[in-house]
Design a protein around this motif. Sequence first.
Motif, PDB file in Angstrom:
ATOM      1  N   PRO A   1      -2.837   1.265  -3.108  1.00 14.50           N
ATOM      2  CA  PRO A   1      -3.764   1.610  -2.060  1.00 14.50           C
ATOM      3  C   PRO A   1      -4.803   0.568  -2.144  1.00 14.50           C
ATOM      4  CG  PRO A   1      -3.764   3.472  -3.506  1.00 14.50           C
ATOM      5  CD  PRO A   1      -2.642   2.420  -4.083  1.00 14.50           C
ATOM      6  N   GLU A   2      -5.035   0.168  -3.323  1.00 14.99           N
ATOM      7  CA  GLU A   2      -6.380  -0.896  -3.472  1.00 14.99           C
ATOM      8  C   GLU A   2      -6.139  -1.970  -2.548  1.00 14.99           C
ATOM      9  OE1 GLU A   2      -3.353  -2.160  -6.594  1.00 14.99           O
ATOM     10  OE2 GLU A   2      -4.314  -0.235  -5.833  1.00 14.99           O
TER      11      GLU A   2
ATOM     12  N   VAL B   1       0.895  -1.222  -0.071  1.00 11.43           N
ATOM     13  CA  VAL B   1      -0.128  -0.003   0.093  1.00 11.43           C
ATOM     14  C   VAL B   1       0.990   1.256  -0.083  1.00 11.43           C
ATOM     15  CG1 VAL B   1      -1.820   1.315   1.569  1.00 11.43           C
ATOM     16  CG2 VAL B   1      -1.869  -1.177   1.133  1.00 11.43           C
ATOM     17  N   SER B   2       1.759   1.195   0.841  1.00 17.35           N
ATOM     18  CA  SER B   2       2.653   2.342   0.927  1.00 17.35           C
ATOM     19  C   SER B   2       3.612   2.662  -0.336  1.00 17.35           C
ATOM     20  CB  SER B   2       3.601   2.487   2.272  1.00 17.35           C
ATOM     21  OG  SER B   2       4.630   1.427   1.945  1.00 17.35           O
TER      22      SER B   2
ATOM     23  N   ARG C   1       0.031   6.704   4.221  1.00 18.26           N
ATOM     24  CA  ARG C   1       0.576   5.418   3.707  1.00 18.26           C
ATOM     25  C   ARG C   1       2.139   5.528   3.807  1.00 18.26           C
ATOM     26  NH1 ARG C   1      -2.383   6.884  -0.571  1.00 18.26           N
ATOM     27  NH2 ARG C   1      -1.100   7.176  -2.393  1.00 18.26           N
TER      28      ARG C   1
ATOM     29  N   ALA D   1      -5.434  -1.953   0.651  1.00 22.12           N
ATOM     30  CA  ALA D   1      -5.982  -1.616   1.832  1.00 22.12           C
ATOM     31  C   ALA D   1      -7.083  -2.385   2.358  1.00 22.12           C
ATOM     32  CB  ALA D   1      -5.868  -0.146   1.993  1.00 22.12           C
TER      33      ALA D   1
ATOM     34  N   ILE E   1      -4.756   5.447   4.397  1.00 22.79           N
ATOM     35  CA  ILE E   1      -4.238   5.657   2.961  1.00 22.79           C
ATOM     36  C   ILE E   1      -3.442   7.125   2.982  1.00 22.79           C
ATOM     37  CG2 ILE E   1      -5.408   6.173   0.867  1.00 22.79           C
ATOM     38  CD1 ILE E   1      -5.541   3.079   1.500  1.00 22.79           C
ATOM     39  N   ARG E   2      -3.832   8.134   3.566  1.00 24.48           N
ATOM     40  CA  ARG E   2      -3.469   9.347   3.670  1.00 24.48           C
ATOM     41  C   ARG E   2      -2.074   9.277   3.668  1.00 24.48           C
ATOM     42  NH1 ARG E   2      -6.612  13.601   6.552  1.00 24.48           N
ATOM     43  NH2 ARG E   2      -8.209  13.131   4.663  1.00 24.48           N
TER      44      ARG E   2
END
Length: 196
Positions: A32-33, A27-28, A75, A35, A72-73
Amino acid sequence: MAVIRSYERKTHRTILMLTDEEIMLAVSRGSPEQASELFERYHVKLFNFFLRLAGDRETAQDLTQNVFVRLIRYRSSYQEGRPFRAWVYQIARNVWQNHWKASAIGRTVPLKPAHAPPAEHTPESRAMQTEQLQHLQKALDMLPPEQRELLVMSRYQELKYDEIGQLMGLSLSAVKVKIHRAIHRLREIYFKMEGN
């Protein structure tokens, strides 16, 4: 179409075999999907964490969603090798502290576990359990916020003492002492209330 479904099943199975840390690292690094798998693994735990702190289902849902928005923001701030569970609970603690500071409400800890064991069969024993839970709830409400949070993390969320130490910036021995003091204080308050 069958090729796409086969690929989706293989991809999903592969994600299920990954550790939380491996998924968060992906994700990082720009996926992000993925997550969504972390959401599946942690949303109930985080919801229960907030429910025990806030005492309100709607607030708990909002705060849980806020954790995943921040996940997410922020990550890119996840560091390889760091335990994901500690990282996500640190985000949850920050979300809770922001909420608590902005609100004069949310200071109760519901005592009913998410999966409560069956109650005793007699009405008298159920009434006694209810009364004891109410007294314990009042005693928990009287604890300072840090002690209440420690008890929720250790007893309800079943975080290990070393994880709590990482979250709160404390040594393992300091966590043990603080939890011991919180339990001792809770007992004092509870038995004082029982005596009245």
